[in-house]
Structure formats: structure tokens, C-alpha cells
Scaffold this motif. Structure first.
Motif, short mmCIF file in Angstrom:
data_model
loop_
_atom_site.label_atom_id
_atom_site.label_comp_id
_atom_site.label_asym_id
_atom_site.label_seq_id
_atom_site.Cartn_x
_atom_site.Cartn_y
_atom_site.Cartn_z
N GLY A 1 0.78 -1.22 0.00
CA GLY A 1 0.00 0.00 0.00
C GLY A 1 0.82 1.28 0.00
N ARG A 2 2.14 1.16 -0.03
CA ARG A 2 3.00 2.36 0.03
C ARG A 2 4.17 2.19 -0.95
N PRO A 3 3.89 2.18 -2.25
CA PRO A 3 4.97 2.00 -3.23
C PRO A 3 5.93 3.19 -3.21
N GLY A 4 7.20 2.91 -3.50
CA GLY A 4 8.18 3.98 -3.57
C GLY A 4 8.54 4.59 -2.24
N TRP A 5 8.35 3.84 -1.16
CA TRP A 5 8.67 4.33 0.18
C TRP A 5 10.17 4.55 0.31
N ILE B 1 -2.48 4.38 14.29
CA ILE B 1 -1.92 5.01 13.09
C ILE B 1 -2.05 4.07 11.90
N GLU B 2 -1.74 2.78 12.13
CA GLU B 2 -1.77 1.82 11.02
C GLU B 2 -3.19 1.56 10.50
N THR B 3 -4.18 1.72 11.35
CA THR B 3 -5.54 1.51 10.84
C THR B 3 -5.91 2.54 9.78
N ALA B 4 -5.28 3.73 9.86
CA ALA B 4 -5.55 4.79 8.88
C ALA B 4 -7.05 5.03 8.70
N ALA B 5 -7.76 5.06 9.84
CA ALA B 5 -9.21 5.26 9.83
C ALA B 5 -9.54 6.55 10.57
N PRO B 6 -9.55 7.70 9.90
CA PRO B 6 -9.70 8.97 10.61
C PRO B 6 -11.09 9.24 11.17
N VAL B 7 -12.14 8.70 10.57
CA VAL B 7 -13.50 9.06 11.00
C VAL B 7 -13.76 8.68 12.45
N PRO B 8 -13.56 7.42 12.89
CA PRO B 8 -13.81 7.12 14.30
C PRO B 8 -12.86 7.85 15.25
N ALA C 1 -0.84 10.99 8.72
CA ALA C 1 -1.02 11.87 7.57
C ALA C 1 -0.39 11.30 6.30
N ASP C 2 0.77 10.63 6.42
CA ASP C 2 1.43 10.15 5.21
C ASP C 2 0.76 8.91 4.63
N ARG C 3 -0.22 8.36 5.33
CA ARG C 3 -0.96 7.19 4.83
C ARG C 3 -2.28 7.58 4.18
N LEU C 4 -2.60 8.88 4.19
CA LEU C 4 -3.89 9.35 3.68
C LEU C 4 -3.67 10.33 2.54
N GLY D 1 -3.16 -3.45 14.76
CA GLY D 1 -2.74 -2.41 13.83
C GLY D 1 -2.38 -2.97 12.47
N ARG D 2 -1.72 -4.13 12.46
CA ARG D 2 -1.30 -4.73 11.20
C ARG D 2 -2.50 -5.20 10.36
N LEU D 3 -3.64 -5.43 11.01
CA LEU D 3 -4.83 -5.81 10.24
C LEU D 3 -5.28 -4.68 9.32
N GLY D 4 -5.02 -3.43 9.73
CA GLY D 4 -5.43 -2.29 8.91
C GLY D 4 -6.93 -2.18 8.73
N ARG D 5 -7.68 -2.60 9.74
CA ARG D 5 -9.15 -2.62 9.65
C ARG D 5 -9.74 -1.52 10.53
N PRO D 6 -10.64 -0.69 10.00
CA PRO D 6 -11.27 0.35 10.82
C PRO D 6 -11.97 -0.22 12.05
N GLU D 7 -12.47 -1.47 11.96
CA GLU D 7 -13.18 -2.07 13.10
C GLU D 7 -12.28 -2.22 14.32
N ALA D 8 -10.95 -2.24 14.08
CA ALA D 8 -10.03 -2.38 15.21
C ALA D 8 -9.94 -1.12 16.05
N THR D 9 -10.37 0.00 15.50
CA THR D 9 -10.18 1.29 16.17
C THR D 9 -10.86 1.33 17.53
N SER D 10 -12.10 0.87 17.62
CA SER D 10 -12.82 0.94 18.89
C SER D 10 -12.13 0.09 19.95
N ARG D 11 -11.57 -1.06 19.55
CA ARG D 11 -10.87 -1.91 20.52
C ARG D 11 -9.60 -1.23 21.01
#
Length: 673
Positions: free
Chosen positions: A190-194, A561-568, A592-595, A526-536
Motif C-alpha cells: 500500500g506504500r509503493p516507492g517508500w 496510526i496503522e488503521t488509517a481510519a480517521p473518521v472514528p 497523515a502520510d498514509r492518507l 494495527g497490522r490488520l489495517g481494519r477500521p473495526e479495530a479502532t474501537s478496541r
């Protein structure tokens, strides 16, 4: 280096050795000088010139043959060395089994300066910057006829400290360290050219695919990495911090996503969760390099779980005892082996199959980029020493060579996970992993059969090396295990494979389990990258033990940070509990660098600098300090912050001063102060 500074380094070495504390010791007079080890241990020469001359790093194959990277003794500039590499690899054998090597072949030649070696699945991996090489001797004549580049870092700086390693993790991944500060480019998921100039631990599958960074550092020279049975990583490194107050080099608890070391420009752009993470053990100007975690086999409980670190500068092998402390450790550090010769420079330490230790002394050849080696002495040759516990009985077949490995069934291999011999367990683990999905039922049976916790942990790591849905489901059995160490290993395994089906179990663990297990669960979520993890994760931020546990706090924040889910997170920032608001604020800023575009503005942050909750205020100031363009807007907040200092205690006053210091160069802020 001036004579005065050389004197200071020498005094620091003496002071460190004295400060760590005396131990009851026995002296052994050897051709290279006197070497001291603790009472109850003996030391002998395992290999010496002319068999080896300037050994650097070592590793065993499954038959007990020792592979030694050896320097040619040159210190010519690296840019010249790369045109005609002159270093090599030897294979040593102990033909009569007396513990002393007596035969050798030249396994490979024409290498750049060797920085590490690993025997894995019939091949020897050797780091020789800018590459990691894979050597294979298919006809077993002691000379590698196959030579291929396994990994090419494509950068080589003047000290050749661009690469160290590789190291085999318990998860079956191959790890290595990037040192120096040359820019490298990677295509991450998800982050080519890092791009990065910082130091790192990297890891990849054994086919070199799936490369990813594990941590980030501003230290010059990360070197060796070892792994606890629970899956935690410990790393040795030099210039971890700017020298001063007896600090410079040390060991760190290498937390996933952590940022360590000196704070300077190479760290710009890498997500942080607060101040730089601290050292686990400060060793002064030690130049720590080789690092090993002892199994305890053949030594009883005396060394079980202890770390052994070679100190190039201090002529010492340090012993570090780890004690759990929340989600990390505290350490007790003592000298284990010390030599009186100024030319004794230990560079590696590993455990033989019988539990004895091999310590590599590279001799006096190295001068390149070393502030304490001012004289080049290629004629002062090194050796390899063997340290044993006095009175231990010889262990029959410590490598299990008498076992019929070719005819072993998965069920038979699975029973060997409980074998007392570490070398047998390691070989059985790899054999099961190579069988793959067909071995999962037998390994899972070990996990659920009420075996000792250490055996269940090994079953988890075996499953972690198998890429199949059945293996992932079996690991989830470990998440429900009654032993915290097994659960912790299972969290690491679930996170490694980004197993989304483990989300609910990880969510319970991160909120309610022991701190160390909760930290591993946060890493996995965090490694799951799932917004559902945010509440936990926001729920975990409310744990009472987070405030005083930097390791646990880091892993929760980095996972957000890794979830990259800003809304919750914006919702939590607006209406949540103060600790959830603090966590959301830091995570929103650092993701910020993931969005596609930033999700925080100074209008969001500046009012929080005067928030009624101290933790939110401090987080807001920390965020603002990383946005120089906001400094002028902060000026209006300065008078209130200074008024707090008049009634604050000493610690809070220091914290407020630390917040203002990075901003004081801005004219508006300076005027307000």
C-alpha cells in the motif's frame, strides 16, 4: 580523535566495568592473554591460527560444522575494497568431537567486509554490504559452488555499516539491519516507492519477498537481533544516543513501529507515537555487536533467557538478565567474560548444541571508522573460544544426528517439539514448516494436548511458519491458551499474517490481558489495517496501566496510526474520554502520510493546547511542535502555559519547558515567552 578524547573513552570503559559491579571470577591464561569468566565456568580455545586468523561472525549447520566469516585484515577505503573484495568464509569441522575444530575448507572467497552470517535450509547467508549473499554447497565438498545475491541494498557508505545480519526469527522470517544513513527505496504494501534514510530492522520471507520495516532509528549502527520465546525482539546498537553521562551504545526492546536513537533529520517523515523510545540497557562506549539469548540448555537455570553481548571496545562479553516490567523489561547487566589484552575484540557469540558458548575474538586488524582503534594491527590474529559450565556431563547426540530425519512422519516430528535439545527442536520446527499444511493437524494436537507452555509456544511458532488457513485457525487456539507467554506468541503470529479472523479475540486481549500480551495484541490489530479495530484500540487506551507504560502506549498508538481510519478517531477526539482523545489526536496527526490529505489542522489542535486535561494538553503541544508553520498561532497559548509553571511541580515544569523549547526560535513564540 584527540589524545584527550581517547583518554576519556578509556576512562569511560574502566568506569563502566566498575559500575556494573564485580562478580566472583576465575582467570584462565591463554596465548592471547588472561581471560576471566565467572566462577564455575571454564574457557578453552576452539579454533586459532593457522586454522582461523581474523574471524568476524559464525554460525553452525545442522551437522555441527562451523561457518566463519573471516577478514583479510585490510582497512583500505570501502570505495576501493568493493573493486576487489578480499574477505572470505571458512567451514570448520571438529573431526574427533573434543570441542576443538581441526579441519577447514575455504567455503567462499571474494567478499566485501563481512557483517553477519546465517545457516538456513542448506545455504549460508552472508551480509557483505551492499548485498546479502546466499551460498550453497550442493555436493557437500566444503566449497560453495552456487553464489547468488539474496538481497541488494544498493547503498554502500564509507564505514560499510549499511547492513548487518541476517537473523532467523522464531516466525520463520529473515531479519536484517540497515545502518548508516544512505537513502533506500522500497515498495511496501500500500506504500509503493517508500523512501528512507533512517536505520531500520527489516524482515522478509526466505525468498526475499514481503520486505517490511520493523522499527526505525536514528542510531548509526544497529547490529544484532535476538528473539524471546514470546516473540519480542532485542537489538544491539552503537551510537544509540549522543555520547554523554556514560551513555552512548546499548540494547533496545525493538518494538514494532518504534522510533529510537538520536533525533535528527533521518527520522523526518516516520510516524512517531511521542518522544523517542528509550534504551533497554545503556552500555556506554562499548561498541556492542554480537548478541545471543541463551536457552539454558547444559547450564541449568543459571543462563536461561540471559542475553550475552560482545563489546568490541571494552574487551568484554556482557550478561544481561531480563525481568518483565509491564509490557517491556528491566535489565541487570554484568560482565560475563573479560580479557586483559588491548587487542582482544569480541565480535560474535553463539550457543553450540550442547549449550557451551563460542566467543569470537577478531584480533587487532580493524581500524576503519572505529574511534577507539587508532592502530591497524593485521598481524595480531584472533581466535574462537569455547566457554563451558564446569562439571557438566557430555550430552549425548545434542543435534539429534542419530534420528532418522528422512523417514520421520509429521506426527513424529511434532513429538520432537518437546525434546530437551534446542537443536533438535529447531530442526523439527523447520521440517514441519517445510511439510506445510499437511503438518498442521499434528502441530495443533501439541498445542491443545496440555503440553508444557514452552512446547505450546513452539507449536505456535511452527504454525506461524506455515502459510495456510488451517494454520491461522490453529494459531487462534493459542490466543485462548491459559499461559500468557503462549497467548503473546499467538498474537505475534496472528499479526504477522494479518489474520483478520482473529480480530475479536485480539480485541479482548488488548483490553483486558497482561500488559505484555496486550501490547502484542495491539501490534497485531494495527497490522490488520481494519477500521473495526479502532474501537478496541481506543478502549485499550483507557487501561489504567497505559499511562506509566511507554511500550504499551506506543503499540496502541502505532496500531491506531496503522488503521488509517480517521473518521472514528475524529469522533473520539470530539467526545471521548481524555485518554481516548489524547490517543486519537496523536494518531490522526501521525497517519497523515498514509492518507490522501491531512486530517488535522491548526484550528483542531491549537485550542487543545489549553484543554482542561493535562494529557490532552501535552499531546496537543507535542503535535504542534512538529508543525513549525503553526508556531505563530501558538503564541497566544504561551502565557497560560507559563502561568501553569508557577504552581506546577518540578516534573511538570520540566515538561512545559520541553514543550516550549522547540518552538522558541519562532519570533512570535519567543516574544510571548
Amino acid at each position: 580523535m584527540t589524545p584527550f578524547r581517547r583518554c576519556l573513552f578509556g576512562l569511560a570503559a574502566v568506569a563502566l566495568a566498575g559500575a556494573i559491579g564485580p562478580v566472583a571470577a576465575s582467570e584462565f591464561r591463554l596465548p592471547s592473554g588472561t581471560i576471566t569468566v565467572p566462577d564455575g565456568y571454564t574457557i578453552d580455545i576452539a579454533a586459532a591460527p593457522p586454522l582461523v586468523e581474523r574471524p568476524v561472525t559464525i554460525d553452525f549447520d545442522e551437522r555441527g560444522r562451523l561457518y566463519v566469516t573471516e577478514s583479510s585484515g585490510t582497512n583500505i577505503p570501502v570505495a576501493e575494497q568493493v573493486k576487489n573484495p578480499t574477505h572470505r568464509v571458512l567451514r570448520l569441522e571438529d573431526s574427533d568431537g573434543d570441542g576443538t575444530f581441526d579441519r577447514r575448507t575455504v567455503y567462499a572467497e571474494g567478499l566485501m567486509m563481512p557483517e553477519g552470517s546465517l545457516w538456513y535450509r542448506g545455504s549460508l547467508y552472508v551480509t557483505a554490504p551492499p548485498e546479502i549473499w546466499k551460498f550453497t554447497d550442493a555436493d557437500d565438498d566444503g566449497v560453495a559452488e552456487s553464489r547468488e545475491v539474496w538481497f541488494d541494498a544498493k547503498t554502500l557508505t564509507g564505514c560499510a555499516n549499511d547492513l548487518h545480519g541476517p537473523y532467523l526469527g522464531r516466525d520463520g522470517r529473515i531479519y536484517w539491519c540497515k545502518g548508516a544513513f544512505a537513502e533506500q527505496t522500497y515498495d511496501l504494501p500500500g506504500r509503493p516507492g517508500w523512501k528512507t534514510r533512517a536505520s531500520h530492522i527489516f524482515r522478509a520471507r526466505d525468498d526475499a519477498s514481503g520486505i517490511e520495516p520493523v522499527l526505525t532509528g536514528g542510531m548509526d549502527n544497529p547490529v544484532d537481533v535476538v528473539f524471546t520465546p514470546e516473540g519480542e525482539r532485542i537489538m544491539s546498537c552503537t551510537f544509540l544516543v549522543h555520547p554523554g553521562g556514560g551513555e552512548r551504545d546499548g540494547l533496545i526492546h525493538a518494538l514494532y513501529g518504534g522510533v529510537y536513537g538520536k533525533d535528527h533529520g533521518v527520522l523526518d517523515g516516520h510516524a512517531r507515537t511521542g518522544p523517542l523510545l528509550p534504551a533497554l540497557a545503556n552500555l556506554g562506549p562499548a561498541a556492542p555487536c554480537g548478541l545471543h539469548r541463551h536457552s539454558g540448555f547444559g547450564h541449568g537455570e543459571a543462563l536461561a533467557g540471559n542475553l550475552l553481548t560482545t563489546s568490541f571496545n571494552l574487551r568484554t562479553v556482557f550478561r544481561t538478565e531480563l525481568a518483565p516490567a509491564g509490557a517491556t523489561f528491566t535489565t541487570t547487566d554484568t560482565p560475563f567474560l573479560q580479557a586483559d589484552s588491548v587487542d582482544f575484540h569480541p565480535t560474535d557469540v553463539i550457543e553450540d548444541a550442547d549449550g557451551s558458548l563460542l566467543v569470537v575474538d577478531t584480533g587487532g586488524w580493524y581500524k576503519l571508522c572505529c574511534p577507539t582503534s587508532q592502530l591497524e594491527k593485521p598481524a595480531v590474529l584472533g581466535a574462537i573460544y569455547r566457554v563451558r559450565r564446569h562439571g557438566t556431563k557430555p550430552i549425548a547426540d545434542p543435534r539429534g544426528l542419530a534420528l532418522d530425519w528422512k523417514e520421520m512422519t509429521p506426527a513424529g516430528l511434532a513429538t520432537l517439539l518437546a525434546d530437551p535439545r534446542p537443536a533438535v527442536v529447531a530442526r523439527a520446527t523447520d521440517a514441519l514448516a517445510r511439510i506445510g499444511a499437511a503438518a498442521v493437524p499434528d502441530v495443533r494436537a501439541v498445542l491443545v494436548a496440555g503440553s508444557p507452555p514452552a512446547v505450546r509456544q513452539q507449536a505456535v511458532w511452527t504454525l506461524a511458519r506455515i502459510d495456510s488457513d488451517a494454520a491461522r485457525q490453529a494459531v487462534q487456539q493459542g490466543l485462548r491458551d491459559g499461559d500468557a507467554g503462549v497467548r503473546q506468541a499467538a498474537c505475534h503470529a496472528a499479526g504477522l499474517h494479518r489474520d483478520a479472523t482473529a480480530l475479536e479475540a485480539l480485541g479482548r486481549i488488548v483490553r483486558w490481558d497482561d500488559p505484555a500480551v496486550s501490547r502484542a495484541a495491539a501490534e497485531a490489530l494495527g497490522r490488520l489495517g481494519r477500521p473495526e479495530a479502532t474501537s478496541r484500540l481506543l478502549g485499550a487506551a483507557l487501561r489504567a496501566d497505559v499511562a506509566g507504560d511507554r511500550a504499551l502506549d506506543h503499540s496502541i498508538l502505532y496500531a491506531l496510526i496503522e488503521t488509517a481510519a480517521p473518521v472514528p478517531l475524529r469522533e473520539a477526539l470530539a467526545t471521548g474520554h481524555p485518554e481516548a482523545r489524547r490517543a486519537a489526536l496523536v494518531a490522526l496527526d501521525q497517519m497523515a502520510d498514509r492518507l490522501p490529505e491531512p486530517v488535522l489542522s491548526q484550528q483542531d489542535v491549537i485550542p487543545l493546547c489549553a484543554d482542561g486535561d493535562k494529557s490532552v494538553r501535552e499531546a496537543a503541544w507535542w503535535v504542534a511542535a512538529h508543525h513549525p508553520d503553526w508556531s505563530a498561532a501558538l503564541a497566544d497559548q504561551v502565557p497560560a502555559l507559563l502561568r501553569q509553571m508557577t504552581t506546577a511541580d518540578a516534573a511538570d515544569r520540566a515538561a512545559i519547558a520541553a514543550v516550549l523549547a522547540p518552538l522558541a526560535a519562532n519570533p512570535a513564540v519567543a516574544g510571548a515567552v
